[in-house]
Scaffold this active site. Structure first.
Site, short mmCIF file in Angstrom:
data_model
loop_
_atom_site.label_atom_id
_atom_site.label_comp_id
_atom_site.label_asym_id
_atom_site.label_seq_id
_atom_site.Cartn_x
_atom_site.Cartn_y
_atom_site.Cartn_z
N ASP A 152 31.72 34.19 43.85
CA ASP A 152 32.88 34.62 44.22
C ASP A 152 32.43 35.39 45.48
O ASP A 152 31.95 36.39 45.69
CB ASP A 152 33.36 35.82 43.19
CG ASP A 152 34.72 36.11 43.51
OD1 ASP A 152 35.14 36.19 44.85
OD2 ASP A 152 35.46 36.72 42.86
N HIS A 153 32.97 34.60 46.42
CA HIS A 153 32.79 35.13 47.89
C HIS A 153 33.38 36.38 48.47
O HIS A 153 33.30 36.95 49.39
CB HIS A 153 32.95 33.91 49.07
CG HIS A 153 32.19 34.23 50.27
ND1 HIS A 153 31.51 34.95 50.45
CD2 HIS A 153 32.22 33.22 51.05
CE1 HIS A 153 30.99 34.93 51.72
NE2 HIS A 153 31.42 33.81 52.06
N ARG A 154 34.57 36.78 47.49
CA ARG A 154 35.10 37.98 47.76
C ARG A 154 34.39 39.23 47.65
O ARG A 154 34.31 40.25 48.24
CB ARG A 154 36.36 38.22 46.66
CG ARG A 154 37.63 37.46 46.99
CD ARG A 154 38.57 37.72 45.87
NE ARG A 154 38.03 37.37 44.32
CZ ARG A 154 38.72 37.54 43.42
NH1 ARG A 154 39.88 38.01 43.52
NH2 ARG A 154 37.98 37.28 42.08
N PRO A 213 37.69 32.38 45.80
CA PRO A 213 37.11 31.81 46.66
C PRO A 213 35.60 31.35 46.35
O PRO A 213 34.81 32.37 46.27
CB PRO A 213 37.06 32.47 47.96
CG PRO A 213 37.65 33.99 47.35
CD PRO A 213 37.79 33.85 46.08
#
Ligand code: CAO
Length: 474
Positions: A446-448, A270
């Site tokens: 990477d929004h994780r 994401p």
């Protein structure tokens, strides 16, 4: 003989649920497997079937009650003994299921009524056995006819994956859609988790009965389909020659790898993009001043070389950006080395060679090395070692032009810095507009792992250091 119907086990680790609806009343004659109540959990609303038929003589629960597994729901007058019913993921083991949907569930717009959908995503969506066990670079296509609620792997993925079975070897449908497929609910569930349409699986059991092994064999067939391996099987393309002349060209190896890698990234990471602009007026003066000295050493002092140096410093300052996300083992891997990939535009396509141990090299060394790998990339002389081990990537399109773009994070990295063309702009400083050389930057991450504030801090730090490089001496 009076017999009690109890709440069966609904799912692993689930001890209770809320009774949302009672689907029968005292005096009703019910048949085995008929849904009698609807239970809502934090995962889904599920119809609960009766394990026996008979006449209802008492109902012991009320809508809104919290009911525990094993609690008596109702009493029926029946001659048949009660059998244990196992209800998992909303599918009782003995309920007839069509196309992965229990007979008793009303389906609207392809989504069973009993599935709770929040923010457009079924509550059960998430990492499945399928997605965690499959090879990282292979995407199992979702098959036509699979109910959307059951295809966790496809949630949020590009639409090309939704009719992926077209053209795969599983084309040979054994059972027409809507017909009753001979498979146990657990086998159906397994197929659903893999994103497979059970009606396409060839059953090898008695009367064509489908086993777990048949589902695995079918999944293997789909994965190994040459079209899937080449990522060309997402959807069959129309016959464009209907509208005019066309030409065909086979995809090159580099194009294929780029396609696989970007699809992998797009589907698994994401991504958020943070934009900023750095005032490089002073550093540009330094670059022009030092160009000749670096040239003598065999390098070319460009903005990319400077960004290599400063990015290594930023990665030390913000170690999260020098990490990888390992979802399978639920861990973050921090690297104690700094290797940075550089996107190079070549005639054959995009290549991303990696500069090793950037933090340990001087700007002159980096300029020489960058020159060398960019040249080797263009002459197809890179070794496979030079293409591996990147922690972070820089993609500089500023030599070509453009005001901004959103680069895609490389798989197994968490961020990429996009660089656009610097230009003189009027900047308001000390009460007046002054001409400054501004460099547009975009950071995809990477929004994780990386939160918005982390992304903003990283890019603000980069801009500050580009404006005042001596800040790194502190
Ligand atoms: N703004 C303004 N000018 C820039 C610039 C920028 N951001 N970046 C480079 N330039 C200038 C350079 O200074 C150079 O000018 P001079 O010849 O006058 O010195 C000219 O553009 C060409 O630079 P270069 O390409 O030779 O060197 P570089 O080190 O800046 O870049 C490389 C090297 C390999 C990054 C580049 O050649 C390249 O291939 N870029 C494309 C990357 C790409 O395709 N990215 C997309 C990948 S998908 O995300």
């Amino acid at each position: 003989m009076k017999q009690e119907i109890k709440l069966p086990e609904i799912a692993d680790n689930l001890v209770s649920g809320f009774l949302s609806r009672i689907l029968v009343k005292v005096g009703d004659v019910i048949v085995k497997d008929q849904s009698v109540i609807e239970i809502e959990t934090d995962k889904a609303a599920t119809d609960i079937p009766t394990p026996i038929g008979g006449k209802i003589v008492d109902i012991k629960v009320h809508a809104g009650d919290e009911i525990r597994v094993g609690q008596t729901i109702m009493v029926v007058e029946s001659d048949s003994p009660v059998q244990d019913v196992m209800v998992r993921d909303g599918v009782p083991d003995s309920v007839a299921v069509r196309d992965g949907v229990p007979d008793s569930v009303v389906v609207r717009d392809g989504v069973p009524d009993s599935v709770v959908v929040r923010d457009g995503v079924p509550a059960s969506a998430g990492m499945t056995r399928a997605s965690s066990e499959l090879p990282k670079s292979v995407v199992i296509p979702t098959e036509v006819g699979t109910p959307s609620h059951s295809t966790n792997a496809s949630v949020g993925t590009p639409s090309h994956s939704t009719n992926a079975s077209v053209g795969t070897p599983s084309q040979t449908t054994n059972f027409p859609a809507g017909s009753l497929v001979p498979a146990s609910p657990s086998v159906r569930r397994f197929a659903r988790e893999l994103g497979l349409d059970i009606s396409r699986v060839k059953g090898t059991g008695k009367g064509g009965r489908i086993s777990d092994e048949d589902v695995k064999a079918h999944a293997k067939e789909v994965i190994q389909s040459p079209k899937v391996a080449e990522f060309a099987a997402y959807a069959e393309v129309p016959d464009f020659s209907k509208w005019g002349p066309v030409e065909f060209q086979p995809m090159s190896r580099i194009r294929t790898i780029t396609a696989e890698s970007t699809v992998n990234s797009w589907q698994t990471i994401p991504q958020v993009v943070q934009f900023d602009k750095a005032d490089i007026t002073e550093i540009e003066k330094f670059r022009l001043m030092s160009k000749a000295a670096v040239e003598k050493a065999g390098g070319k002092l460009t903005m990319t070389a400077i960004l290599l140096k400063l990015s290594a410093m930023a990665l030390k300052q913000f170690p999260k950006f020098n990490a990888s996300v390992d979802m399978k083992n639920k861990q973050i891997i921090y690297k104690n080395y700094i290797n940075i990939g550089i996107a190079v535009d070549t005639e054959q396509g995009l290549l991303v060679p990696v500069v090793q141990n950037v933090d340990k090299k001087s700007l002159t060394q980096l300029s020489v090395e960058l020159n060398g790998i960019a040249e080797r990339a263009r002459n197809r002389k890179l070794t496979s070692e030079e293409m591996q081990g990147g922690c972070f990537t820089i993609s500089n399109l500023g030599g070509i032009g453009g005001t901004s773009f959103t680069p895609i994070v490389y798989p197994n990295q968490v961020a990429i810095l996009g660089v656009s063309k610097s230009a003189m702009e009027p900047v308001f400083q000390d009460g007046a507009f002054v001409p400054r050389n501004m460099l547009p930057l975009s950071l995809s991450y990477d929004h994780r792992l990386i939160d918005g504030a982390d992304g903003a801090r990283f890019l603000v730090w980069m801009c500050k250091v580009l404006e005042q490089p001596f800040l790194t001496w502190l």
